[in-house]
Design a protein around this motif. Sequence first.
Motif, mmCIF file in Angstrom:
data_model
loop_
_atom_site.group_PDB
_atom_site.id
_atom_site.type_symbol
_atom_site.label_atom_id
_atom_site.label_comp_id
_atom_site.label_asym_id
_atom_site.label_seq_id
_atom_site.Cartn_x
_atom_site.Cartn_y
_atom_site.Cartn_z
ATOM 1 N N ASN A 1 0.949 -0.957 0.085
ATOM 2 C CA ASN A 1 -0.261 0.212 0.006
ATOM 3 C C ASN A 1 0.755 1.685 0.319
ATOM 4 O O ASN A 1 0.116 2.399 0.572
ATOM 5 C CB ASN A 1 -1.272 0.100 1.245
ATOM 6 C CG ASN A 1 -0.095 0.015 2.803
ATOM 7 O OD1 ASN A 1 0.519 -0.768 2.536
ATOM 8 N ND2 ASN A 1 -1.080 0.744 3.754
ATOM 9 N N VAL A 2 2.033 1.299 -0.202
ATOM 10 C CA VAL A 2 2.928 2.348 -0.073
ATOM 11 C C VAL A 2 3.766 3.332 -1.551
ATOM 12 O O VAL A 2 4.078 1.663 -2.279
ATOM 13 C CB VAL A 2 4.153 2.009 0.543
ATOM 14 C CG1 VAL A 2 5.023 2.961 1.080
ATOM 15 C CG2 VAL A 2 3.856 1.151 2.253
ATOM 16 N N THR A 3 3.980 3.615 -2.081
ATOM 17 C CA THR A 3 4.185 4.174 -3.412
ATOM 18 C C THR A 3 4.447 5.660 -2.548
ATOM 19 O O THR A 3 4.748 6.333 -1.670
ATOM 20 C CB THR A 3 4.043 4.363 -4.319
ATOM 21 O OG1 THR A 3 4.753 4.879 -5.564
ATOM 22 C CG2 THR A 3 2.573 5.678 -4.290
ATOM 23 N N GLY A 4 5.568 6.491 -3.590
ATOM 24 C CA GLY A 4 6.170 8.090 -3.106
ATOM 25 C C GLY A 4 6.966 8.597 -3.800
ATOM 26 O O GLY A 4 7.638 7.944 -5.094
ATOM 27 N N LEU A 5 8.081 8.958 -3.316
ATOM 28 C CA LEU A 5 8.897 9.772 -4.112
ATOM 29 C C LEU A 5 10.525 9.357 -2.615
ATOM 30 O O LEU A 5 10.732 9.881 -1.455
ATOM 31 C CB LEU A 5 8.627 11.132 -4.002
ATOM 32 C CG LEU A 5 7.879 11.375 -5.370
ATOM 33 C CD1 LEU A 5 6.547 12.379 -4.483
ATOM 34 C CD2 LEU A 5 8.076 12.474 -6.043
ATOM 35 N N SER A 6 11.566 8.929 -3.433
ATOM 36 C CA SER A 6 12.947 9.092 -2.390
ATOM 37 C C SER A 6 13.567 10.671 -2.909
ATOM 38 O O SER A 6 13.370 11.419 -3.991
ATOM 39 C CB SER A 6 13.643 8.612 -3.498
ATOM 40 O OG SER A 6 15.173 8.558 -3.141
ATOM 41 N N SER A 7 14.253 11.142 -2.007
ATOM 42 C CA SER A 7 14.889 12.620 -1.321
ATOM 43 C C SER A 7 16.597 12.218 -2.395
ATOM 44 O O SER A 7 16.968 13.266 -2.165
ATOM 45 C CB SER A 7 14.689 12.793 0.084
ATOM 46 O OG SER A 7 15.046 12.134 1.125
ATOM 47 N N PHE A 8 16.761 11.398 -2.542
ATOM 48 C CA PHE A 8 17.788 10.897 -3.069
ATOM 49 C C PHE A 8 19.203 11.181 -1.899
ATOM 50 O O PHE A 8 19.818 11.478 -1.288
ATOM 51 C CB PHE A 8 18.450 11.850 -4.173
ATOM 52 C CG PHE A 8 18.284 10.835 -5.506
ATOM 53 C CD1 PHE A 8 17.902 9.712 -4.907
ATOM 54 C CD2 PHE A 8 19.537 11.268 -6.345
ATOM 55 C CE1 PHE A 8 17.610 8.709 -6.748
ATOM 56 C CE2 PHE A 8 19.452 10.767 -7.916
ATOM 57 C CZ PHE A 8 18.965 9.365 -7.881
ATOM 58 N N ALA A 9 18.614 11.620 -0.162
ATOM 59 C CA ALA A 9 19.140 11.565 1.085
ATOM 60 C C ALA A 9 21.119 10.719 0.776
ATOM 61 O O ALA A 9 21.658 11.550 1.112
ATOM 62 C CB ALA A 9 18.496 11.483 2.266
ATOM 63 N N THR A 10 20.669 9.690 0.773
ATOM 64 C CA THR A 10 22.011 8.415 0.852
ATOM 65 C C THR A 10 23.518 9.475 0.015
ATOM 66 O O THR A 10 23.891 9.092 -0.686
ATOM 67 C CB THR A 10 22.039 7.405 0.828
ATOM 68 O OG1 THR A 10 21.136 7.266 1.910
ATOM 69 C CG2 THR A 10 23.035 6.165 0.630
ATOM 70 N N GLU A 11 21.980 9.279 -1.659
ATOM 71 C CA GLU A 11 22.951 9.677 -2.801
ATOM 72 C C GLU A 11 23.665 11.244 -2.455
ATOM 73 O O GLU A 11 25.121 11.367 -3.213
ATOM 74 C CB GLU A 11 22.657 9.919 -3.912
ATOM 75 C CG GLU A 11 22.296 7.966 -4.457
ATOM 76 C CD GLU A 11 20.653 7.882 -3.046
ATOM 77 O OE1 GLU A 11 20.375 6.711 -3.595
ATOM 78 O OE2 GLU A 11 20.551 8.704 -2.783
ATOM 79 N N LEU A 12 23.362 12.185 -2.267
ATOM 80 C CA LEU A 12 23.778 13.345 -1.387
ATOM 81 C C LEU A 12 24.230 14.044 -0.784
ATOM 82 O O LEU A 12 25.412 15.384 -0.793
ATOM 83 C CB LEU A 12 22.356 14.516 -1.853
ATOM 84 C CG LEU A 12 21.532 14.181 -3.148
ATOM 85 C CD1 LEU A 12 20.207 15.378 -3.103
ATOM 86 C CD2 LEU A 12 22.919 14.207 -4.452
#
Length: 331
Positions: A141-152
């Motif tokens: 029941n989950v979807t959304g957007l990644s903030s790329f916190a790790t990558e940045l």
Amino acid sequence: MLPFGRRRFVSLISATSIAALAAVDAYAQTGRIYRVGVLETVSADRNRDNLDALLRGLRERGYVEGQNLRVEYRSADGRADRFLDLATELVHLPVDLIVTRGTPAAKAAKAATEMIPIVMAAIAEPLAVGVVASLAHPGGNVTGLSSFATELAGKRVELLKEARPSIVRVGFLQDMGNPASPPQWEANQAAAKALGLSAEPFDVRNTNDIADAFARIAKDRFDALSVGIDALTQANAKMIVELAAAHKLLTAYPAREFVDVGGLLSYGSSYPDLYYRAAGLIDKIFKGAKPGDLPVEQPTKLELVINLKTAKTLGLEIPPNLLARADEVIE
């Protein structure tokens, strides 16, 4: 022809009228008021830019607060341990959908319900924390957007070195109890090693820990600090910025909200843009799409914000090449 200012005013009125008409039409067709729960790290007044972006995106799709949309906002006020109780409260109302920010909030919402759709407006670590099965096919029941916190995270270490090439020791400040924090620390550590810097994590779990961490950073004479993104650092953004200023510490932040209250520089995803895009996912779900079939989306807007006034108080002259790359300069 209307003057530019008049044309712009008419355009704004027209856009508002179209959204209102769409809301009336949606209500007429369904007779339904959509109830959206928002599970957040900080209060609504401190989260205004993001919340406004979400509501604007919903309004453009025909969901207007006070007409066919009701928002139930719940804030953990920087305490990740409150998320589960708040998520459970939203489930029991009940709401039609839950919007979350951050890994702990998403995990809490998923633990509270397997039925109500969950849209992650921003999550640092969508994989390997039990939230989604994969980015392409989240499942459940989950979807959304990644903030790329790790990558940045590592990029901010590079920016600190570029801003002041003489630095040799850099700290990383974050709540390491957050499942998203260890990967960010590893990214910081790798970037520091590649630049010939020594790095050390400062694990903060509450407000007192933050003050203690800065005392240790000053005592051990660290040259710079990178701040991670989580509920605790967000809730204490102003305190962290003020302590960095008091210790004249070169500090990089994960979001512009820190720079807006006096931080030196930030590099990360545009969170208002993520929230605005989350409205599109919400609309798809309300129109019948299953969250688990909607891929987790990546950020498309990254921003570097530099505060020249703060740089001046640090006796720091921002290199022209770095300044030229800034998306916004605060003077």
